[in-house]
Design a protein around this motif. Structure first.
Motif, PDB file in Angstrom:
ATOM      1  N   UNK A   1       0.515  -9.418   0.027  1.00 11.11           N
ATOM      2  CA  UNK A   1      -0.750  -8.877   0.534  1.00 11.11           C
ATOM      3  C   UNK A   1      -1.039  -7.511  -0.094  1.00 11.11           C
ATOM      4  N   UNK A   2      -2.223  -7.397  -0.702  1.00 10.39           N
ATOM      5  CA  UNK A   2      -2.697  -6.175  -1.327  1.00 10.39           C
ATOM      6  C   UNK A   2      -3.942  -5.687  -0.592  1.00 10.39           C
ATOM      7  N   UNK A   3      -4.105  -4.366  -0.532  1.00  9.10           N
ATOM      8  CA  UNK A   3      -5.296  -3.785   0.060  1.00  9.10           C
ATOM      9  C   UNK A   3      -5.944  -2.866  -0.973  1.00  9.10           C
ATOM     10  N   UNK A   4      -7.220  -3.096  -1.225  1.00  9.82           N
ATOM     11  CA  UNK A   4      -7.935  -2.420  -2.312  1.00  9.82           C
ATOM     12  C   UNK A   4      -9.132  -1.648  -1.779  1.00  9.82           C
ATOM     13  N   UNK A   5      -9.413  -0.519  -2.435  1.00 10.88           N
ATOM     14  CA  UNK A   5     -10.587   0.264  -2.089  1.00 10.88           C
ATOM     15  C   UNK A   5     -11.482   0.393  -3.310  1.00 10.88           C
ATOM     16  N   UNK A   6     -12.727   0.820  -3.084  1.00 10.65           N
ATOM     17  CA  UNK A   6     -13.654   1.044  -4.195  1.00 10.65           C
ATOM     18  C   UNK A   6     -13.154   2.143  -5.125  1.00 10.65           C
ATOM     19  N   UNK A   7     -12.323   3.027  -4.590  1.00  9.19           N
ATOM     20  CA  UNK A   7     -11.771   4.129  -5.388  1.00  9.19           C
ATOM     21  C   UNK A   7     -10.612   3.657  -6.263  1.00  9.19           C
ATOM     22  N   UNK A   8     -10.408   2.356  -6.320  1.00  9.29           N
ATOM     23  CA  UNK A   8      -9.366   1.741  -7.147  1.00  9.29           C
ATOM     24  C   UNK A   8      -7.957   2.123  -6.688  1.00  9.29           C
ATOM     25  N   UNK A   9      -7.830   2.433  -5.386  1.00  9.08           N
ATOM     26  CA  UNK A   9      -6.521   2.662  -4.799  1.00  9.08           C
ATOM     27  C   UNK A   9      -5.971   1.337  -4.275  1.00  9.08           C
ATOM     28  N   UNK A  10      -4.752   1.017  -4.655  1.00  8.64           N
ATOM     29  CA  UNK A  10      -4.125  -0.235  -4.234  1.00  8.64           C
ATOM     30  C   UNK A  10      -2.918   0.068  -3.347  1.00  8.64           C
ATOM     31  N   UNK A  11      -2.768  -0.713  -2.286  1.00  9.71           N
ATOM     32  CA  UNK A  11      -1.585  -0.647  -1.430  1.00  9.71           C
ATOM     33  C   UNK A  11      -0.965  -2.038  -1.371  1.00  9.71           C
ATOM     34  N   UNK A  12       0.326  -2.119  -1.601  1.00 11.10           N
ATOM     35  CA  UNK A  12       1.057  -3.371  -1.435  1.00 11.10           C
ATOM     36  C   UNK A  12       1.621  -3.392  -0.018  1.00 11.10           C
ATOM     37  N   UNK A  13       1.096  -4.269   0.790  1.00 10.22           N
ATOM     38  CA  UNK A  13       1.479  -4.329   2.205  1.00 10.22           C
ATOM     39  C   UNK A  13       2.649  -5.276   2.447  1.00 10.22           C
ATOM     40  N   UNK A  14       2.655  -6.414   1.767  1.00  7.49           N
ATOM     41  CA  UNK A  14       3.701  -7.430   1.935  1.00  7.49           C
ATOM     42  C   UNK A  14       4.054  -8.008   0.573  1.00  7.49           C
ATOM     43  N   UNK A  15       5.339  -8.190   0.318  1.00  3.05           N
ATOM     44  CA  UNK A  15       5.765  -8.718  -0.982  1.00  3.05           C
ATOM     45  C   UNK A  15       6.829  -9.799  -0.782  1.00  3.05           C
ATOM     46  N   UNK A  16       6.636 -10.953  -1.407  1.00  8.09           N
ATOM     47  CA  UNK A  16       7.645 -12.001  -1.427  1.00  8.09           C
ATOM     48  C   UNK A  16       7.952 -12.634  -0.088  1.00  8.09           C
ATOM     49  N   UNK A  17       6.967 -12.754   0.792  1.00  9.77           N
ATOM     50  CA  UNK A  17       7.195 -13.315   2.121  1.00  9.77           C
ATOM     51  C   UNK A  17       7.156 -14.844   2.055  1.00  9.77           C
ATOM     52  N   UNK A  18       8.282 -15.491   2.356  1.00 11.61           N
ATOM     53  CA  UNK A  18       8.360 -16.954   2.362  1.00 11.61           C
ATOM     54  C   UNK A  18       8.840 -17.456   3.721  1.00 11.61           C
ATOM     55  N   UNK A  19       8.560 -16.710   4.770  1.00 12.81           N
ATOM     56  CA  UNK A  19       9.025 -17.093   6.106  1.00 12.81           C
ATOM     57  C   UNK A  19       8.451 -18.423   6.557  1.00 12.81           C
ATOM     58  N   UNK A  20       7.297 -18.817   6.016  1.00 11.24           N
ATOM     59  CA  UNK A  20       6.681 -20.091   6.393  1.00 11.24           C
ATOM     60  C   UNK A  20       7.486 -21.296   5.905  1.00 11.24           C
ATOM     61  N   UNK A  21       8.452 -21.072   5.012  1.00 10.98           N
ATOM     62  CA  UNK A  21       9.260 -22.175   4.493  1.00 10.98           C
ATOM     63  C   UNK A  21      10.481 -22.480   5.351  1.00 10.98           C
ATOM     64  N   UNK A  22      10.687 -21.726   6.431  1.00  7.68           N
ATOM     65  CA  UNK A  22      11.853 -21.961   7.278  1.00  7.68           C
ATOM     66  C   UNK A  22      11.837 -23.360   7.873  1.00  7.68           C
ATOM     67  N   UNK A  23      10.638 -23.950   7.982  1.00  9.32           N
ATOM     68  CA  UNK A  23      10.538 -25.291   8.544  1.00  9.32           C
ATOM     69  C   UNK A  23      10.872 -26.377   7.524  1.00  9.32           C
ATOM     70  N   UNK A  24      10.883 -26.027   6.238  1.00  5.88           N
ATOM     71  CA  UNK A  24      11.124 -27.038   5.205  1.00  5.88           C
ATOM     72  C   UNK A  24      12.505 -26.941   4.590  1.00  5.88           C
ATOM     73  N   UNK A  25      13.080 -25.732   4.498  1.00  2.00           N
ATOM     74  CA  UNK A  25      14.401 -25.559   3.912  1.00  2.00           C
ATOM     75  C   UNK A  25      14.441 -25.696   2.406  1.00  2.00           C
TER      76      UNK A  25
END
Length: 286
Positions: free
Chosen positions: A249-273
């Motif tokens: 998850x990235x958050x962007x502004x018109x001022x071209x400022x970027x924030x990385x909020x979440x990286x490499x989240x695969x928690x949704x795969x716990x149901x599949x293994x």
């Protein structure tokens, strides 16, 4: 065997400038006031333990732009600060088979439950586009906008080759791919890393500018996501492997400022293994 995925040729652009940032450690449940873009990725099958999937990515070290305030809000909040766009970028470049579709459904279900998404953008390559359509349908019949600038890196003469055989069949192109030089183009019309960086970061900024105050999902490929990480975290050499089916998850502004909020989240795969793996644009992605 991994196959080298490529895209159509792009004119070599110049590398864009990067904003200053500082390091902070944050839990994945913390949100910031920006446009949210969700990137998804997927590839071939590889065995991975259930424990790794469910516990490995509880927190990640990210960069926060110095001039932006830290705002705490629920990760699935329906509202986004009107000055920003939140972009959920997914590495869901799935193989068009039953296993790949299972991963796509898992991510689509998660996005529909946790996020209020306004629109879905996707690379126009079929293995990403099918996933984007699954997400759009699950999230209430949203529009899918195809964008060629979200394609994987163009690998020139290496296109379609099995990775393990590339050095033998096209040694010059393989040498260019393995080069540490970011301005090294790949013979046969392939992109340099600088060209890839310029193409995909410009595309994400354009999407963010168009959808201020909204949450957007973007389905793309590993090489693209690595370039976006570099834009958000310029002081980090690498964010590690781009995990298949990961949410970033990235958050962007018109001022071209970027924030990385979440990286490499695969928690949704716990149901599949199972994690799917694939080649993601350079020798360390996927």
């Amino acid at each position: 065997m991994s196959v080298l995925h490529t895209c159509s040729g792009v004119k070599p652009p110049r590398h864009s400038s990067l904003s200053s940032s500082e390091s902070v450690n944050i839990p994945l449940g913390i949100s910031f006031p920006t446009t949210k873009i969700i990137l998804l990725h997927n590839g071939k099958t590889a065995s991975t333990t259930h424990n790794l999937i469910s516990t490995r990515f509880l927190t990640r070290r990210v960069k926060m732009a110095e001039s932006l305030p830290l705002v705490i809000s629920p990760s699935g909040s329906s509202s986004v600060d009107p000055a920003y766009c939140e972009i959920i970028v997914g590495h869901l470049d799935v193989e068009l088979n039953d296993v790949g579709r299972e991963q796509a459904v898992a991510v689509a279900d998660r996005l529909a439950k946790e996020f209020k998404i306004s629109v879905v953008y996707s690379s126009d390559l079929n293995r990403a586009l099918e996933t984007a359509r699954t997400i759009a349908k699950t999230c209430g019949g949203l529009e899918v906008i195809e964008d060629q600038d979200l394609r994987e890196r163009h690998l020139g003469d290496l296109q379609g080759l099995v990775f393990s055989e590339a050095a033998k069949i096209c040694p010059d192109a393989h040498k260019a791919l393995a080069s540490q030089r970011t301005d090294m183009e790949i013979p046969g019309g392939g992109e340099s890393l600088d060209q890839l960086y310029k193409r995909c970061t410009t595309a994400l900024q354009r999407i963010g500018r168009k959808h201020k105050g909204q949450r957007v999902a973007v389905v793309t490929h590993g090489g693209v996501i690595r370039a976006l990480y570099k834009r958000a975290c310029p002081n980090d050499k690498s964010g590690g492997k781009v995990l298949n089916t990961s949410v970033n998850i990235f958050q962007l502004s018109d001022a071209k400022k970027w924030i990385l909020k979440t990286w490499g989240d695969v928690s949704h795969l716990s149901q599949t293994g199972v994690l799917l793996t694939g080649f993601g644009g350079n020798r360390t992605s996927g």
